[in-house]
Design an enzyme around this catalytic site. Structure first.
Site: not given
Ligand SMILES: Cc1cc2nc3c(=O)[nH]c(=O)nc-3n(C[C@H](O)[C@H](O)[C@H](O)COP(=O)(O)O)c2cc1C
Ligand SMILES: Cc1cc2nc3c(=O)[nH]c(=O)nc-3n(C[C@H](O)[C@H](O)[C@H](O)COP(=O)(O)OP(=O)(O)OC[C@H]3O[C@@H](n4cnc5c(N)ncnc54)[C@H](O)[C@@H]3O)c2cc1C
Ligand SMILES: Cc1cc2nc3c(=O)[nH]c(=O)nc-3n(C[C@H](O)[C@H](O)[C@H](O)COP(=O)(O)OP(=O)(O)OC[C@H]3O[C@@H](n4cnc5c(N)ncnc54)[C@H](O)[C@@H]3O)c2cc1C
Ligand SMILES: Cc1cc2nc3c(=O)[nH]c(=O)nc-3n(C[C@H](O)[C@H](O)[C@H](O)COP(=O)(O)O)c2cc1C
Ligand code: FES
Ligand code: FES
Lengths: 313, 262, 313, 262
Positions: C82, C108, C139, C174, C202, C275
Site C-alpha cells: 500500500l 480508493n 486492511c 471493496k 486479491t 492486472t
Molecule cells: C500491483 C497491484 C496493486 C494493487 N493495489 C490495490 C490498492 O491499492 N487498493 C485496492 O483496493 N486494491 C488494490 N489491488 C487489487 C486490484 O485493484 C484488484 O482488486 C485485483 O488485482 C483483482 O483484479 P485483477 O485480477 O483484474 O487484477 C492491487 C492489485 C495489484 C495487482
C-alpha cells in the site's frame, strides 16, 4: 514408457502421517487418480508414497449432470458432484485390486451428516488394505442448512471426533480453502483428534458462457484446481503448518518435484498430486523421481529436512 | 488395454483448408495398439495455458508406427496445434476409449460428417482387413463443401468399399446432408451402421436405423480432462437417465444405449 | 497507436453506481492504473467509465521492501504494501491532473482504524473532482489485533457507516475474497449504507523459491490477481449480486470485453480492469470498444440488459 | 515521454551462442522515440502463461524504424522468445524508463558486462553523434568467453571509440573481469562512467568511481510487472533507505543515489 533404474545411494524419503509410514511424501489426490487401477500401466504404483482414492459416500451417488468440467486459465473447474459407487461396492469391487498394489491406500470419505461419516468409518475400518481415512469436510451439512462442515470449526471438529472414535486408522482431515481462517479449522480438527490435515480442496468458482448466456457447468458453481490455485494453497499450508503440530499434507497445483518441495519448505510433510495427473498421467511418479534426485543432489540425510525449512529470517 | 504417453514427432503437417489440418505423428506404441474409434489426448503446447489435453480421433495408423489425426480449428487449443511445425514434438497420450465393434459377418455402412470423417478411415481400413467381401459395404461422407471433403477422399479410394459424398453446398458429390443420402439407399437387414459427426446428424442416423431395426454404433464427444476414466468429468446421459462416461465407456456406443430425445 | 472512430448508432452503455452515472461500465482497478496520468498517452482516458486510483492512506506509506511482485501461473502476487503519497499530497499533487481528464475519478482509501477512514473521508469529500470513494476493507484493523476489516461483518459495517456519515459522495465498499461467506459481508455493508460493493480484491497467496529456500516476496505473503482468479471472482459476484440490492462492481482477471460481459451476466453493474493493464496498457479502452461492438451487434437497447441476465433455468 | 504498444515483426533472429540471442524488430514509433538506457517490455507469447511482459534494454535503433534487443535465455519467458521465428510478430511496449544522461562536455567510459553490454551500444552511438571528439572516451566490455562477446563487437568497431574486452576465461581480450581492466586504466577527472551488468560488477565499478570521485551512472534491474510506474512493484532501496522505482525513476540512476552496502 520410461523405465526407472534403481539408485544408489538409496535416499531416505520416508515420512510419517500419524502412525502411517510412507516410503516417500508423494500421494495422489482424491478424485484425480480414479481407483488407481486406471493408472496401473502408466505409473509404477508401488513407487508412490500412497494413493488416495475417489471420495466414497455411504450410498452410491450419480453425480451432477453434464457438463461437469471446464478449463479456466491455468486451471479447471469441476462439478463432478461426488459421483461414486458407494462404500459397499467400493469394498467389494475396488478394494480387492487396491489390496494388491503394494502401496498404502487412503480412502477419502464424504457425508451429508455426522451419522454418515460414522457409518462410513465403521465400514471401512475393518477392511483389509485401508491404510488411513481422509475425511472430506467440504461437503454441505444437510441437517445444518447446507453449510459446509469445513467452514465451521465446531462442525469440522464434530466430524473429526466421530471418525476418530470409530477407527484405529490414522485420520486425515481434508480442509476447505473457502474459509476466512483455515488455521482455526485446522486447530479445531487437531483438538478433535485428527492425525493430520490435508489442504487444500478446491476453491469455489464459476464460469459463464457469453454465447449461451448460461453457466458453463450444469451445477453453476464448481471447484477450481490446478496451477492457478498453487499460490493460495502454498500460503494456507504455510499458515496451517505454523498453527498445528500434526502433519500437514499439501495439495494444490503441484505438477513437479520442485512444486512439491516448495510445499514441504512451507511446512508440508507430504503432498498430493491432483489435476496434474490429467495433464501428465505419470506426474505422481515423476515427482517421486524428482524428489529422489533432489535429495541425492543436495546430499540431504532425509527429505524430512525440507519440512518447514523455509527461511523467513 | 495399454496406454502410452509419447513425445511424438510431427512427421507431416497438412493444411487441408483454412481451418482443417491433418497431422502425421510418429507414435510407435500408440500406433501399434490403436483400434478404430479410439482416440488420443494431445497437449497443444508447452505452456500451462491451455492446461488440459485435447481429444482427437485416430484417423489412421501405419505399420511404420505413425498415426494421423484430422482436426478443425475451433478454439485456443486447436489454434495452437495449427501453429506447430514438422519436426517439432507433441505429447500424445493414448490410445484411449472403446472403439467400434466390428462383426465381419455383417454388412457395414459408415457415415461420417464434418470432423466425424476422422475415425471412419481407420474403421474402413480395419473392416477391409477383417472381411473377405466388402461388396455390400458402403461409406457416406459429408462436409460443407468440396474443399473440406476432397482432400480426404484419396485414402478412402484405396479401399474396396464404395464411397458416396454429400456436401452442404452441392459443390461436390450430392447436394445435401449425409442423412439425405442415407434415405435414398436401402441398407441390407443384417447391417451395422457406424457413425460419427455432429450430434444432430447422428441423431437422424440413429432415427433412420431404429426405424429399419438396424444396429447403429455412434462415436460421441464430450468435454474431457483425463480421457481415461479418472476424473469422471465426461459424463453423458444414457438410457434410463443413467450416466455413462464418454472416455471410458465410449466414445463409441451402441446408439440404443444413449438418450437421444427422439 | 490505433485511433478510434466515432460510431453511429451510438449505443447506450450507461450504468449507475449510486448517484454516480458512468458513461460505460468499465473502470480501472485500484493499484493497477497508477494515478491515470501514467496511461494518458496510451489510453483515451475520457472514453473510460471512470478511473479508480491507487489506494490512499491518511499518511504517506513507503510500502514493503523488494521483491514486491512475482509471477505465478496465469497470475501474479503483489505485496506492494500500500505504498502511497498520503491523502494530503494526493490532493495537492495528483488531483489537479485528475480534475482535467473528463472521466469520473474514484478514490480508493485504506486505513488501520475506523478513525483513519473517517479522516480520509472528511478530507476527500470536499475535494473537487472526486466522484466517489471506494473503501478498501482488506486492511488489518490494528486496534482489533490485525484482523482485516473485510473479514468481519460488524467491522466492515462500522467502516462503511463512518465513511457514509462523512460524505455525500457515493460510497463503494471493496470486499475481500478471503472470507467464508462474502455475501454476508456484502449484506452487512449494504445495511450500513454502502451505495455499491466492488469485488474481488486479491486472494492471499504465497510463492517459495526452492533455490534460496526463501519466500519469493519480501513480505512472505501477497495478493493473487490476474486470469487465475477469474473463476473465483465470477462466483463471488454471482453470489453477492443475488444477496444484495445495491450495484455490484466485478473485478478479477478481466482482460477482454467478453470477460467483462460474463461478469455483467453474473450480476455486475460495472467492472474494473486490474492486472490486464500491465499486460496490455490499452486493455481498459479495448474493453470499452469490445462492449460497444457487442451492444451494437446484439442490438441491445442498453448494456444494462446484460446485468444479471445469466440464464440458470 | 511517449510510449507505444506495437505489434513488431521479427526482422532478424540471430542465435549468437547457445543461450544468447539478438532480435531485430520493426517498431517504427518505439525506434523513433527511444533514448539510450531505455527499455521495452515484450510479451513472450500469445498465451496467458507466462502472463507478464519481460523487460529488455534497447541494444540499438535504426533510422529504418527498427530496434534490436540482446538477451540471454534464463527462464520460461526468454525460452519462449528463443523459439520465435523471423516474420512472426511480438507485442513490444516502450520505450520505457529514464535513460543515460549524456554530457557532451565530459569524457565517457562505458562498462558493460554480460547482458549489460546491451544498452552500451545504443549509448555509444549516441555519444558519437553528440560529441565531436571521442578520443578520451573508452568502452570496456566483458563476457564469459570469446563466443559470448565476439559477435557483439562488429557494431562497436564501427564507432570512433576505443573498445577493450575482458573475458572470464581469457579466450578473448584480457583475462579477467571488466573491473580488473578498469583498474589498469586512468580515467580523466572530468569523466562519466556508464555501466550495466551484474550487480556485483556494478558495485565494484561504483566503488572505484567513488574513490576517484568520478560520476557513475548505472542501469539496474528489478522484477517488473508494468514497466511504467503503475504497479509500484519494481522498487529498490535507495540512499537513506528510501525506495525508488526502477522502471520510472530508472533503470539508469546516478550510482550515488542508490544503496550499495559498500
Ligand atoms: C500491483 C497491484 C496493486 C494493487 N493495489 C490495490 C490498492 O491499492 N487498493 C485496492 O483496493 N486494491 C488494490 N489491488 C487489487 C486490484 O485493484 C484488484 O482488486 C485485483 O488485482 C483483482 O483484479 P485483477 O485480477 O483484474 O487484477 C492491487 C492489485 C495489484 C495487482
Ligand atoms: C473422443 C473425441 C474425439 C474427437 N475427435 C476429434 C477429431 O478427430 N477432430 C476434431 O477436429 N475434433 C475432435 N474432437 C473435438 C476436439 O476435441 C475439440 O474440437 C477440441 O478439444 C477443441 O479444443 P480448442 O482448445 O480448440 O477449443 P476450446 O477453446 O477449448 O473450445 C472451443 C469449442 O470446443 C469445445 N470443446 C472444448 N474442449 C473439448 C473437448 N475436450 N471435447 C469436446 N469438445 C470440446 C468447447 O465446448 C467449445 O465449444 C473430439 C472430441 C472427442 C471427445
Ligand atoms: C530494465 C531491464 C532491462 C533488461 N535488459 C535485459 C537485456 O537487455 N537482456 C537480457 O538478457 N536481460 C535483460 N533484463 C533481464 C530480463 O528481463 C530477464 O532475464 C527476463 O525477464 C527473464 O525472464 P524469464 O521468463 O526468462 O525468466 P523467469 O523464469 O521469469 O526467471 C528467471 C530469472 O530471471 C529473473 N527475472 C524474472 N523476471 C524478471 C524481470 N522482470 N526483471 C528482472 N529479472 C527477472 C528471475 O528472478 C529469475 O531469477 C533486463 C531487466 C530489466 C529490469
Ligand atoms: C475432477 C476432480 C475430482 C475431485 N474429487 C474429489 C473428491 O472426491 N474428494 C476430495 O476430497 N477432493 C476431490 N478433488 C479435489 C482434489 O483432491 C484436490 O484437493 C484439488 O483438486 C486441488 O489439487 P490440484 O490443484 O492438484 O488438483 C477433486 C478434484 C478434481 C479436479
Ligand atoms: S475424461 Fe476423465 S473420466 Fe472421462
Ligand atoms: S514495474 Fe510497475 S511500477 Fe515499475
Amino acid at each position: 514408457m520410461e523405465f526407472v533404474e534403481d539408485r544408489d545411494p538409496f535416499p531416505d524419503l520416508r515420512v510419517k502421517i500419524g502412525t502411517l509410514e510412507l516410503q516417500n511424501p508423494v500421494l495422489t489426490a482424491s478424485g484425480t487418480f480414479g481407483y488407481a487401477r486406471e493408472f496401473a500401466n502408466l505409473v509404477n504404483l508401488y513407487r508412490l508414497g500412497g494413493v488416495v482414492v475417489k471420495g466414497i459416500s455411504l450410498f452410491p451417488r450419480p453425480g451432477n449432470p453434464p457438463p461437469r468440467i471446464i478449463e479456466t486459465s491455468c486451471g479447471m473447474l469441476n462439478a463432478i458432484g461426488l459421483e461414486n459407487v458407494g462404500v459397499d461396492r467400493f469394498i467389494t469391487e475396488k478394494m480387492p485390486y487396491l489390496l494388491g498394489i503394494d502401496t498404502p491406500v487412503i480412502v477419502n470419505i464424504l457425508g451429508d451428516s455426522i451419522e454418515e461419516y460414522k457409518h462410513l468409518t465403521e465400514k471401512l475400518t475393518v477392511v483389509p488394505g485401508v491404510s488411513a481415512i481422509e475425511v472430506n469436510i467440504s461437503c454441505p451439512n444437510v441437517k445444518k442448512g447446507g453449510v459446509a462442515f469445513g467452514s465451521d470449526p465446531d462442525m469440522a471438529a464434530a466430524v473429526t471426533s466421530v471418525v476418530k472414535e470409530n477407527t484405529h486408522l490414522p485420520v486425515i482431515v481434508k480442509l476447505s480453502p473457502n474459509v476466512t481462517d483455515i488455521s482455526q479449522i485446522a486447530w479445531a480438527v487437531q483438538q478433535a483428534g485428527a492425525d493430520a490435515v490435508s489442504l487444500i480442496n478446491t476453491l469455489v468458482g464459476m464460469a459463464v458462457d457469453l454465447k449461451t448466456k448460461r453457466p458453463r457447468l450444469a451445477n453453476i458453481i464448481g471447484g477450481l484446481s490446478g496451477p492457478a490455485i498453487k499460490p493460495v494453497a502454498l500460503r494456507m499450508v504455510y499458515q496451517v503448518a505454523r498453527s498445528v503440530s500434526i502433519p500437514v499434507i499439501g495439495i494444490g497445483g503441484i505438477e513437479t518435484a520442485e512444486d512439491a518441495l516448495e510445499f514441504m519448505l512451507a511446512g508440508a510433510t507430504a503432498v498430493q498430486i491432483g489435476t496434474a495427473n490429467f495433464i501428465n498421467p505419470r506426474a505422481s511418479e515423476e515427482v517421486v523421481e524428482g524428489i529422489t534426485d533432489y535429495v541425492i543432489r543436495e546430499k540431504l540425510h532425509s527429505v524430512r529436512e525440507m519440512i518447514g525449512a523455509l527461511d523467513t529470517e | 488395454m495399454s496406454q502410452y504417453q509419447e513425445n511424438a514427432t510431427i512427421i507431416r503437417f497438412e493444411q487441408l483448408t483454412d481451418t482443417n489440418i491433418r497431422l502425421t505423428l510418429q507414435t510407435e506404441e500408440i500406433a501399434a495398439a490403436a483400434k478404430p474409434g479410439q482416440f488420443v489426448m494431445i497437449r497443444t503446447g508447452k505452456s500451462k495455458d491451455p492446461l488440459l489435453r485435447r481429444p482427437f480421433s485416430i484417423h489412421q495408423t501405419s505399420s511404420s508406427g505413425r498415426i494421423q489425426i484430422l482436426f478443425k480449428v475451433t478454439g485456443r487449443g486447436t489454434a495452437l496445434l495449427a501453429h506447430c511445425k514438422e519436426g517439432e514434438t507433441l505429447s500424445v497420450f493414448g490410445p484411449l476409449g472403446h472403439g467400434f465393434h466390428i462383426d465381419p459377418a455383417k454388412a457395414a455402412c459408415l457415415i461420417g460428417g464434418g470432423m466425424g470423417v476422422a475415425p471412419m478411415l481407420f474403421l474402413a481400413k480395419r473392416i477391409c482387413q477383417m472381411k473377405k467381401d466388402t461388396d455390400t459395404d458402403l461409406i457416406i461422407l459429408g462436409g460443407r463443401n468440396r474443399s473440406e471433403i476432397e482432400p480426404l477422399l484419396a485414402d478412402f479410394h484405396f479401399l474396396d468399399i464404395g464411397v458416396m459424398v454429400a456436401t452442404d453446398d452441392g459443390s461436390y458429390g450430392r447436394h445435401g446432408l449425409v442423412t439425405d443420402v442415407m434415405k435414398t439407399i436401402s441398407l441390407p437387414d443384417n447391417c451395422t451402421v457406424y457413425t460419427c459427426g455432429p450430434h444432430l446428424m447422428m441423431k437422424e442416423v440413429f432415427r433412420q436405423c431404429r426405424k429399419k431395426k438396424i444396429e447403429c454404433q455412434v462415436s460421441v464427444e464430450s468435454v474431457m480432462a483425463c480421457g481415461m476414466g479418472a476424473c469422471l468429468g465426461c459424463n453423458m446421459v444414457a438410457k434410463n437417465s443413467r450416466y455413462v462416461h464418454v472416455c471410458s465407456d465410449g466414445p463409441v456406443f451402441n446408439a440404443e444405449d444413449l438418450e437421444w430425445n427422439l
